[in-house]
Design an enzyme around this catalytic site. Structure first.
Site, PDB file in Angstrom:
ATOM      1  N   HIS A  61     -42.304 -29.845  46.152  1.00 31.63           N
ATOM      2  CA  HIS A  61     -42.635 -30.273  44.793  1.00 31.63           C
ATOM      3  C   HIS A  61     -41.346 -30.544  44.021  1.00 31.63           C
ATOM      4  O   HIS A  61     -40.256 -30.384  44.569  1.00 31.63           O
ATOM      5  CB  HIS A  61     -43.530 -29.252  44.090  1.00 31.63           C
ATOM      6  N   HIS A  63     -39.956 -29.204  41.155  1.00 33.13           N
ATOM      7  CA  HIS A  63     -39.252 -28.271  40.259  1.00 33.13           C
ATOM      8  C   HIS A  63     -37.779 -28.194  40.641  1.00 33.13           C
ATOM      9  O   HIS A  63     -37.419 -28.285  41.816  1.00 33.13           O
ATOM     10  CB  HIS A  63     -39.915 -26.885  40.304  1.00 33.13           C
ATOM     11  N   ASP A  65     -35.515 -25.983  40.985  1.00 30.26           N
ATOM     12  CA  ASP A  65     -34.969 -25.041  41.978  1.00 30.26           C
ATOM     13  C   ASP A  65     -35.228 -25.501  43.419  1.00 30.26           C
ATOM     14  O   ASP A  65     -34.742 -24.892  44.363  1.00 30.26           O
ATOM     15  CB  ASP A  65     -35.498 -23.608  41.748  1.00 30.26           C
ATOM     16  N   HIS A  66     -35.967 -26.628  43.582  1.00 31.54           N
ATOM     17  CA  HIS A  66     -36.251 -27.147  44.926  1.00 31.54           C
ATOM     18  C   HIS A  66     -35.592 -28.498  45.198  1.00 31.54           C
ATOM     19  O   HIS A  66     -35.625 -28.983  46.334  1.00 31.54           O
ATOM     20  CB  HIS A  66     -37.766 -27.258  45.131  1.00 31.54           C
ATOM     21  N   HIS A 141     -50.052 -25.819  42.487  1.00 31.47           N
ATOM     22  CA  HIS A 141     -48.937 -25.176  41.790  1.00 31.47           C
ATOM     23  C   HIS A 141     -48.816 -25.883  40.449  1.00 31.47           C
ATOM     24  O   HIS A 141     -49.538 -26.845  40.194  1.00 31.47           O
ATOM     25  CB  HIS A 141     -47.664 -25.313  42.652  1.00 31.47           C
ATOM     26  N   ASP A 212     -43.978 -23.267  46.600  1.00 29.09           N
ATOM     27  CA  ASP A 212     -44.576 -22.497  45.522  1.00 29.09           C
ATOM     28  C   ASP A 212     -46.078 -22.773  45.499  1.00 29.09           C
ATOM     29  O   ASP A 212     -46.510 -23.886  45.769  1.00 29.09           O
ATOM     30  CB  ASP A 212     -43.958 -22.920  44.175  1.00 29.09           C
ATOM     31  N   HIS A 270     -38.756 -17.071  48.461  1.00 27.16           N
ATOM     32  CA  HIS A 270     -38.840 -17.385  47.042  1.00 27.16           C
ATOM     33  C   HIS A 270     -38.972 -16.079  46.254  1.00 27.16           C
ATOM     34  O   HIS A 270     -39.899 -15.874  45.481  1.00 27.16           O
ATOM     35  CB  HIS A 270     -40.036 -18.323  46.782  1.00 27.16           C
TER      36      HIS A 270
HETATM   37 ZN   LIG Z   1     -39.672 -22.552  42.958  1.00 21.18          ZN
HETATM   38 ZN   LIG Z   2     -42.255 -24.487  41.464  1.00 25.94          ZN
END
Ligand SMILES: [Zn+2]
Ligand SMILES: [Zn+2]
Length: 306
Positions: A61, A63, A65-66, A141, A212, A270
């Site tokens: 996805h 976000h 942090d990815h 998510h 996530d 995670h």
């Molecule tokens: Zn994440």
């Molecule tokens: Zn996420």
């Protein structure tokens, strides 16, 4: 067999010991980078994997942090001639954000020395050869367009060398044809069928990687009887309300999914800095004993379990 190397196992922000989300799945000559949090380049180097053949990137996805590590990684690739083409797979919204990051921020109209292909995911097969199939499936998510990845090794019939020897099947193309399922006729006129030289079917390994996730009821089917399930465990049950509001899982929810779906091994990643690893492990193991809380640079092998 699949091999997985965890490069980043922290949620949202890095910690001293954990980088942001990234892992590599290896199968024969194939390498798939799954997510690319900030700092992934250095983790790749430190893991010993390096950048070689790292041209398929799967995003769960969009976000930050990815995906933020893609900026640095593509910047390095664009000056590194060994990789001249990369494929980035993600949902539509994920790709829009990644396109902005790469084309508007990193490259800013510079002529591309490498070809970047943005491939929009939908549920179904992405990649296949004669040994395995990789497919994507939807995950719930925050925000639409989140995906998980299923690596399914194909079942095979082992070639029985002794049997072939005894029947006088010469080494070479005849054996390849038998393995491919064709009958052959030997020089002396004898017909040899594949079943004469192939052993009983060996089922392939099943690996499921979920990024996530905010719920698990829609994952039971795809995760069913996986040899390994890799999934997030951002919270503990004491903070279940917070997990729900941020659309994340507790360790207990991940473990319940593994138990319900008859998974063989559960790998939790995670992790939030707010907990001790041992507490995450204890909560999950109380429900699903065969659980591991992974750390950066852990390597696992995924084989078909009995
Ligand atoms: Zn994440
Ligand atoms: Zn996420």
């Amino acid at each position: 067999m699949f091999e997985v190397i965890f490069l980043g196992t922290s949620a949202s922000a890095p910690s001293i010991h954990r980088g942001l989300s990234a892992s590599v799945v290896l199968h024969q000559e194939h390498r798939f980078l799954i997510d690319c949090g900030e700092g992934t380049q250095r983790q790749l180097l430190q893991s010993g994997l390096g950048f070689k053949r790292l041209n398929k990137i799967l995003l769960t996805h969009g976000h930050l942090d990815h995906i933020l590590g893609l900026g640095g990684l593509v910047s390095t690739f664009s000056r590194w001639e060994a990789i001249n083409r990369i494929e980035i797979y993600g949902g539509q919204l994920t790709l829009e954000r990644v396109r902005d990051l790469l084309l508007k921020v990193v490259l800013r109209g510079d002529k591309l020395p490498l070809k970047i292909e943005f491939i929009s995911l939908k549920a179904g097969p992405i990649f296949e050869d004669n040994t395995f199939q990789l497919s994507a499936f939807p995950v719930t998510h925050r925000g639409a367009d989140c995906y998980g990845f299923l690596f399914q090794e194909k079942s095979r019939h082992p070639f029985l060398n002794d049997q072939a020897e005894a029947l006088g099947v010469p080494i070479g193309p005849e054996r390849r044809r038998l393995v491919a399922g064709e009958e052959i006729v030997l020089a002396d006129g004898r017909l040899i069928r594949p079943a004469d030289v192939l052993g009983p079917e060996i089922p392939g390994a099943k690996l499921v990687v979920v990024g996530d996730a905010g719920r698990t009821d829609d994952l039971v089917e795809v995760v069913h009887h996986a040899d390994a399930l890799i999934i997030e465990a951002t919270y503990l049950s004491g903070d279940a309300e917070m997990a729900r509001s941020f659309s994340h899982l507790t360790a207990a929810q991940a473990a319940q999914l593994a138990r319900q779906a008859g998974v063989k091994r559960l790998y939790l990643t995670h992790l939030s800095r707010r907990y001790r690893d041992q507490d995450v492990l204890n909560e999950a193991r109380a429900i699903f004993p065969n659980t591991v809380v992974v750390r950066d640079f852990d390597r696992i092998k995924v084989v078909k379990e009995k």
